[in-house]
Structure formats: C-alpha cells, structure tokens
Design an enzyme around this catalytic site. Sequence first.
Site, PDB file in Angstrom:
ATOM      1  N   GLU A   1       0.833  -1.217   0.000  1.00 13.21           N
ATOM      2  CA  GLU A   1       0.000   0.000   0.000  1.00 13.21           C
ATOM      3  C   GLU A   1       0.865   1.264   0.000  1.00 13.21           C
ATOM      4  O   GLU A   1       0.536   2.245  -0.663  1.00 13.21           O
ATOM      5  CB  GLU A   1      -0.949  -0.040   1.208  1.00 13.21           C
ATOM      6  CG  GLU A   1      -2.007  -1.131   1.036  1.00 13.21           C
ATOM      7  CD  GLU A   1      -2.883  -1.323   2.267  1.00 13.21           C
ATOM      8  OE1 GLU A   1      -2.342  -1.760   3.294  1.00 13.21           O
ATOM      9  OE2 GLU A   1      -4.083  -1.027   2.192  1.00 13.21           O
TER      10      GLU A   1
ATOM     11  N   GLU B   1      -4.170  -9.327   3.500  1.00  7.37           N
ATOM     12  CA  GLU B   1      -4.853  -8.978   4.758  1.00  7.37           C
ATOM     13  C   GLU B   1      -6.013  -9.892   5.080  1.00  7.37           C
ATOM     14  O   GLU B   1      -6.289 -10.159   6.253  1.00  7.37           O
ATOM     15  CB  GLU B   1      -5.360  -7.535   4.704  1.00  7.37           C
ATOM     16  CG  GLU B   1      -4.292  -6.467   4.898  1.00  7.37           C
ATOM     17  CD  GLU B   1      -3.618  -6.043   3.604  1.00  7.37           C
ATOM     18  OE1 GLU B   1      -3.725  -6.791   2.598  1.00  7.37           O
ATOM     19  OE2 GLU B   1      -2.973  -4.980   3.597  1.00  7.37           O
TER      20      GLU B   1
HETATM   21  C1  LIG Z   1      -3.235  -1.843   7.195  1.00  9.81           C
HETATM   22  C2  LIG Z   1      -2.683  -2.990   6.423  1.00  9.81           C
HETATM   23  O1  LIG Z   1      -3.429  -3.160   5.265  1.00  9.81           O
HETATM   24  C3  LIG Z   1      -2.716  -4.211   7.261  1.00  9.81           C
HETATM   25  C4  LIG Z   1      -1.582  -5.103   7.015  1.00  9.81           C
HETATM   26  O2  LIG Z   1      -0.625  -4.803   6.378  1.00  9.81           O
HETATM   27  S1  LIG Z   1      -1.685  -6.593   7.765  1.00  9.81           S
HETATM   28  C5  LIG Z   1      -0.182  -7.392   7.374  1.00  9.81           C
HETATM   29  C6  LIG Z   1      -0.153  -7.895   5.985  1.00  9.81           C
HETATM   30  N1  LIG Z   1       1.015  -8.674   5.795  1.00  9.81           N
HETATM   31  C7  LIG Z   1       0.985 -10.002   5.889  1.00  9.81           C
HETATM   32  O3  LIG Z   1      -0.045 -10.606   6.086  1.00  9.81           O
HETATM   33  C8  LIG Z   1       2.297 -10.703   5.732  1.00  9.81           C
HETATM   34  C9  LIG Z   1       2.504 -11.621   6.885  1.00  9.81           C
HETATM   35  N2  LIG Z   1       3.776 -12.279   6.817  1.00  9.81           N
HETATM   36  C10 LIG Z   1       4.019 -13.316   6.024  1.00  9.81           C
HETATM   37  O4  LIG Z   1       3.198 -13.733   5.224  1.00  9.81           O
HETATM   38  C11 LIG Z   1       5.363 -13.969   6.128  1.00  9.81           C
HETATM   39  O5  LIG Z   1       5.820 -13.759   7.429  1.00  9.81           O
HETATM   40  C12 LIG Z   1       6.409 -13.392   5.145  1.00  9.81           C
HETATM   41  C13 LIG Z   1       6.029 -13.813   3.724  1.00  9.81           C
HETATM   42  C14 LIG Z   1       6.490 -11.898   5.259  1.00  9.81           C
HETATM   43  C15 LIG Z   1       7.807 -13.952   5.502  1.00  9.81           C
HETATM   44  O6  LIG Z   1       7.744 -15.351   5.535  1.00  9.81           O
HETATM   45  P1  LIG Z   1       8.990 -16.231   6.064  1.00  9.81           P
HETATM   46  O7  LIG Z   1      10.224 -15.764   5.391  1.00  9.81           O
HETATM   47  O8  LIG Z   1       8.586 -17.657   5.933  1.00  9.81           O
HETATM   48  O9  LIG Z   1       9.181 -15.864   7.578  1.00  9.81           O
HETATM   49  P2  LIG Z   1       8.157 -15.972   8.782  1.00  9.81           P
HETATM   50  O10 LIG Z   1       8.665 -16.997   9.728  1.00  9.81           O
HETATM   51  O11 LIG Z   1       6.768 -16.060   8.332  1.00  9.81           O
HETATM   52  O12 LIG Z   1       8.330 -14.523   9.425  1.00  9.81           O
HETATM   53  C16 LIG Z   1       9.576 -14.117  10.008  1.00  9.81           C
HETATM   54  C17 LIG Z   1       9.269 -13.369  11.277  1.00  9.81           C
HETATM   55  O13 LIG Z   1       8.638 -12.135  10.910  1.00  9.81           O
HETATM   56  C18 LIG Z   1       7.413 -11.982  11.627  1.00  9.81           C
HETATM   57  N3  LIG Z   1       6.485 -11.260  10.743  1.00  9.81           N
HETATM   58  C19 LIG Z   1       6.231 -11.504   9.448  1.00  9.81           C
HETATM   59  N4  LIG Z   1       5.360 -10.592   8.977  1.00  9.81           N
HETATM   60  C20 LIG Z   1       5.070  -9.779   9.994  1.00  9.81           C
HETATM   61  C21 LIG Z   1       4.241  -8.623  10.132  1.00  9.81           C
HETATM   62  N5  LIG Z   1       3.551  -8.134   9.104  1.00  9.81           N
HETATM   63  N6  LIG Z   1       4.181  -8.051  11.331  1.00  9.81           N
HETATM   64  C22 LIG Z   1       4.894  -8.503  12.378  1.00  9.81           C
HETATM   65  N7  LIG Z   1       5.707  -9.568  12.309  1.00  9.81           N
HETATM   66  C23 LIG Z   1       5.790 -10.191  11.123  1.00  9.81           C
HETATM   67  C24 LIG Z   1       6.965 -13.398  11.918  1.00  9.81           C
HETATM   68  O14 LIG Z   1       6.085 -13.438  12.999  1.00  9.81           O
HETATM   69  C25 LIG Z   1       8.281 -14.087  12.201  1.00  9.81           C
HETATM   70  O15 LIG Z   1       8.632 -13.748  13.514  1.00  9.81           O
HETATM   71  P3  LIG Z   1       9.469 -14.806  14.403  1.00  9.81           P
HETATM   72  O16 LIG Z   1      10.767 -15.022  13.677  1.00  9.81           O
HETATM   73  O17 LIG Z   1       9.597 -14.146  15.703  1.00  9.81           O
HETATM   74  O18 LIG Z   1       8.632 -16.058  14.449  1.00  9.81           O
END
Ligand SMILES: C[C@H](O)CC(=O)SCCNC(=O)CCNC(=O)[C@H](O)C(C)(C)COP(=O)(O)OP(=O)(O)OC[C@H]1O[C@@H](n2cnc3c(N)ncnc32)[C@H](O)[C@@H]1OP(=O)(O)O
Length: 722
Positions: A116, A136
């Site tokens: 975004e 999301e």
């Molecule tokens: C207002 C907005 O529209 C709202 C939003 O943005 S909501 C958030 C949208 N983003 C997401 O859904 C992405 C979520 N994250 C993921 O899908 C995956 O973590 C990723 C593809 C970024 C990385 O994957 P991968 O490399 O396998 O690592 P993964 O183990 O999942 O994550 C690494 C660490 O980052 C953390 N992390 C990943 N994304 C995060 C996020 N958005 N916020 C906080 N922590 C996050 C994980 O909890 C993990 O922490 P840990 O090592 O303490 O367990």
Amino acid sequence: MAKGTTTIDVGADGVAIITIINPPVNSLSFDVLYSLKESYDQALHRDDVKAIVVTGAKGKFSGGFDISAFGGVQTGKVDQPKPGYISVDVLTDTVEAARKPSVAAIDGLALGGGLEVAMACHARLSTPTAQLGLPELQLGIIPGFGGTQRLPRLVGISKALEMMLTSKPVKGTEAHDLGLVDSLVSPTELVTSARRWALDMVEGRRPWVASLYKTDKLDSFGEAREIFKFGRAQVRRQAPNLQHPLVCIDVVEAGIISGPRAGLWKEFESFQELVRSDTCKSLVHIFFAQRGTTKVPGVTDLGLKPRRVNKVAVLGGGLMGSGIATALVLSNYPVILKEINEKFLQAGLDRVKANLQSRVKKGKMTQENFEKTFSLLKGALDYESFRDVDMVIEAVIENVSLKQQIFADLEKYCPPHCILASNTSTIDLNLVGSKTRSHDRIIGAHFFSPAHIMPLLEIVRTNKTSPQVIVDLLDVGKKIRKTPVVVGNCTGFAVNRMFFPYTQAALLLVEHGTDLYLIDKAITKFGMPMGPFRLVDLVGFGVGVATAMQFIENFPERTYKSMVIPLMQEDKRAGETTRKGFYLYDDKRKARPDPEVKKYIEKARSISGITVDPKLAKLSEKDIVEMTFFPVVNEACRVFAEGIAVKAADLDISSVMGMGFPPYRGGIMFWADSLGSKYIYTRLEEWSRTFGGFFKPCAFLAERAAAGAPLSSPVEQAKSRM
Ligand SMILES: C[C@H](O)CC(=O)SCCNC(=O)CCNC(=O)[C@H](O)C(C)(C)COP(=O)(O)OP(=O)(O)OC[C@H]1O[C@@H](n2cnc3c(N)ncnc32)[C@H](O)[C@@H]1OP(=O)(O)O
C-alpha cells in the site's frame, strides 16, 4: 524503545532515499509509520531534494503492518493515530499529493501495508522475484492503507479482487505484466535505477501517476456490477461463515461508485470494525501460533544448528511412503525408496511419478522440472545404498516386530549420525527402537495422508531423542514446507488423540437418536471440511476400526463402544472405496444419504440396549457442535496436561492443519477459551451423568474451570512425557 524506524539519505543527485528498517521483515509498526511521515516531511521541505525513493533494508521492502500491534489495537492499549491519518493524511495527502515524485524500489516482499505504501508512490520498480500482494484477508481484515482503492485502479477490479480474496501474492514478473510494477530490475541495480527513474519524472521524461485517480483499468459500471455479483456469490459459497471477504467487496465497490476518497474512508471504518472481530483475533492467533511451533523450549533455544541432510531414504512405497518421498524430492532431496520386492518397488516409484505428474497436469510443474525432480528418486531392495544417507523415514505397515527388525538393520547399515525416523501413527517409539542402541536418534516423523499435500508434520520425540535430532528434523520439515509440531510419545500423539473422540461423539449421538446427516450438516456449517461420517467413509472403515482398537486398549474408560460400523462391515460396507458407507457414492465420488443406514443403527441400539433419547433426537445445531467438539477439547486438555504438547497453541495448529478445524475459530483450545472453561466443564459433566465416562471432564479441565482460568494458559510443572 522504538520498534523500527526509517532513515533518510539525500544524494548529490537530489534524490532522497527513505529506507524502512524493522527486522526481520520491515513491518510497519506505528513507530515506522510515524518515522516515515517525518522522513517525508523532511524530504518535502528540503530544497536539495528533488525526488524520493522508498525502499526497505536488507532486500525486503516491507511485510506490511506490524501484526503484533493488532493486540494493542484490539484492547485499546495502543494509542492509535487520528482517524484516517495513515491512509489519508500520510499516504494520500503527503506521499501521493507531494510536489516531488516518489518511486518505490521493491525487493523481497511488498505485502499488505508494504504494497500500500508502494502503491501510493508515483512509480514502482521491482526485482523479478519480489512478492507483491495484499494478504490482509488471511488475517480477518481488509487492506487498511488504501489498498482496496489503489489496487483495482492499477490492475483492474477482477484481478484486484482475486488477489485480495485469495491473499495470494504475485511475483515481480507478473506484477509487471499486470501494470502494478512499472519496470523490472535486478536487485543490484534496484536503487540506482529507481533514482534515475525518479529524476526522469522530475524532468518530465516519465509519467507521474497518482494511482488513486487512475481510471484506465476500471471496467464500466455495468461490468463492475457483474464482477462484484460474481465475487459475492463465490465468497458466499466458499466461505459462508466469513463476513470480511464480503466487506472487502463492498469497500472496493464503494470506491468505484462514490469515488476513491469516499472509498478510503469506508475502508478505514470497515478496517476498524474488522480488526476487533473474533475472526481477526482468531486468525492473528493462528498466524503467530504457526510460527511458534518451531520454538521448542529446551530444544531450539540451545543454540544448536541444524545439520545438513543431503540424502534421505524412505522405507515402504505404499501410500504414505510414496507421499513422503514425493514431498522430499519436491524440495530437491535425493531419495532412496526401499521396498521388499521388485513389484512393490515399481508400484511405489509409480505412485511418486503419478503424484508429480498430477502437478504437471495442474500446471504447477513443467515437464522439464518433472524429469529433474523424478530423477532424484532411486529405488532399492536392500540396505547397501543406505551407507551414506543422513536420514531414514520408515513408513511400513503398523507391525511392531517388523519395525523393530527394520530399526535394528538400519543401525547396522546407516552411518552413526543418521536420523532414524518412523512414520508410525500409533506405535510407541521406544518399542520401535528397543532392539537398537540408538535411542537418541530415533524420532517420529508422522505425516498426514496425502503426505505431499497435507501441511502438518508431527515430530514425535521420546525422552531419549536428542535435541540435535529434533532441530535437524524441524529444519527438514521447514524445507519440505510443512508446519512441524513437536509432540511427546503416546498413543495417537496429538492429532489422532483429538480426532478419536470426534468420531466417537458422533456415533454416540446417532445411537441415541440424532440424525446422522444432520450431524454432518451441523459440523460442516461450523466450518469443518466434512462431517465425521463423511470423513469415516473417506478414511475407510478398516483404518477407523484399527485406530479404534488402539484407543480401546489404551483409554478404555473413555471409549464409547459402538456397534454401528462393525455391523455395516459385516454387510461389506467399508466406506467410499466400496461406494457404500454412511453415504452412497456415484462415479464422481458424490455422496448421497442412504436410508438403509437406519437399519444398522437400529440393530446397534438393540444389541447395546440403548433407547432413543427424545432430547438427542431433537438436538439443535449448536448442541450437536458442542457435543461433538467438547469431548475433543477434553482430550486436547489431557494431551496438554500430560505435556504431550508443549503449548496450547501447538494444539490449535494441530487441530487446524491435521483435523481441518476452521482457522477463523483460532484452533481447538483458542475456540474453547472463547466459550470459557467453566461452560465446557459444566456441559461435559452434565452429559457424563447421562451418557457415562466418554464425556467425563478430565482433572485439568475441572481445575481450570474451578479457577475460572483459560485452558490455554501454560501448564505448571507438566508431567512431561517427553
Ligand atoms: C493496514 C494494512 O493493510 C494491514 C496489514 O498490512 S496486515 C499485514 C499484511 N502482511 C501479511 O499478512 C504478511 C505476513 N507475513 C508473512 O506472510 C510472512 O511472514 C512473510 C512472507 C512476510 C515472511 O515469511 P517467512 O520468510 O517464511 O518468515 P516468517 O517466519 O513467516 O516470518 C519471520 C518473522 O517475521 C514476523 N512477521 C512476518 N510478517 C510480519 C508482520 N507483518 N508483522 C509482524 N511480524 C511479522 C513473523 O512473525 C516471524 O517472527 P518470528 O521469527 O519471531 O517467528
């Protein structure tokens, strides 16, 4: 202490590089967002800045809004900025409306809020492999920083809805084809190219686009209406219990009808409501619980590094063995598949081949990749080629003496460091390894069928398994893209122990008068992929009875002994494979109720001397769900109290990934806590008075209910069985 920041670095060329820094994924905490605004204000005020490039530190643009901040938002413990501050004030009125152009330089990932931010920039450059998406919805919310408005204007309504509703990211190359990204650049060239692009915009050599007001990709009102109608119908069919996908469509539609600024406000209001919903709380819990399964106290906190596993051997080419071998070769592990004779070996190799070919048919794998992947598999009839394997996974039939012999042989032929794993789902691992001196490297690797598809891997440790071996298997689990859950050694481990009372409860209800098809309907409406009877048909009565025997032997006091299935077996009904079980099946495996089943139920009742209970004959759907799942909760409590599972959250993941429990209910323990330990205890106690020991609440549940405590809070001094 601030959670993340941005830095600003102004070059001699007049380009300010703003870098998002918040390891590990550069998530957008409130601190990062406020810092982003400050960096922007600085860049916009400084005379020596002509243009801006936004990027993320260490090859990752941003993984989106900081999900760990959701809890604070939900409880009101975090001070939120004023309404619309991020999406309207910062991203729209500061970044997008600026008199200086911004270019997003995307590597690694731009997800959720990350994308975004990038979409509010006037151009986007990406590496070909970067992942871009708005996932999301998988967290029970909708994009909240303008994504619902900008993505449809960049890629069209249809594709935008698809990306949001499926939560699936696209790669940089596809994003470029879609128009989401303006140019593809290698990681080493990324920032330099973005600087040049930004200066070209200043000079008028490149267009300067505000995505929020783009209209060229938008469909006509009539077409848009059809797309929304189709989207809503699909959502209602695929996720009838979920509201937020429909809200997402409403918000996109509002922007198309009333204009993007009105859309931004509707997005803000809807986001605020959804972020406080039970669905969001449950899905965020699942997000962290899934990542938490690899954090095992006393194992993963010892500083051990996983050893390299170069070659794996799988024993047994049946359904499980071939599935496991498929999962391994798909992740580039060279595999030896061993069988006892040529015929079985060929059948095993053919199964792996068929698994891979089905991926080719579905377009998930190229023919060339198929050849390469299949060439990683070699067949064997003896142990000679086991001399340099680093891990063996035994997946032969459930026969104790056979397994004991196999493990004794393995000890002779495999190198001393080799991990000796068994895929047994029921047999005590100490027994399996009793003829060896290698107890420290014996471990359970319990896959779920089909092993190359099901995401869960139960890693079973005995009290002798070394932490190093657990760390090694956790690493292999990650490499083959499974979610591993480490559990202790007992009959049925975590998943099968929870599954058992599920089918048992359903049989008890049926024998006491509840309609079996109503049970399946209520359970699927609750969110399970199928009801218990449809599931027993799928698994097959043979497997069901064999598992039941294990439980009767080990937990007789809480086994409900039903005659329904044995009576059906006498009539050669065995489930879906015989086209007759609790349902009748046509050529396309479509199930339809069978009125004949009534006769077996009545016979079972008369053998057991059970009379129909009028209350059970008229159970509400809510009661069906509770009478089926509270015994599951009860068993999950025992598993937790016995230390078979380390954390309640591990059982949530086991229930979601191993049983198909709906993730938007947070998993079995999380769901139970949403109802309260006291309520569950009281109901079980009441049923146990009428129907006996099967429903009797365990001591752990009784204690938690008496204390009014959640079931998922940590167990003090668990009687560890590990
Ligand atoms: C207002 C907005 O529209 C709202 C939003 O943005 S909501 C958030 C949208 N983003 C997401 O859904 C992405 C979520 N994250 C993921 O899908 C995956 O973590 C990723 C593809 C970024 C990385 O994957 P991968 O490399 O396998 O690592 P993964 O183990 O999942 O994550 C690494 C660490 O980052 C953390 N992390 C990943 N994304 C995060 C996020 N958005 N916020 C906080 N922590 C996050 C994980 O909890 C993990 O922490 P840990 O090592 O303490 O367990």
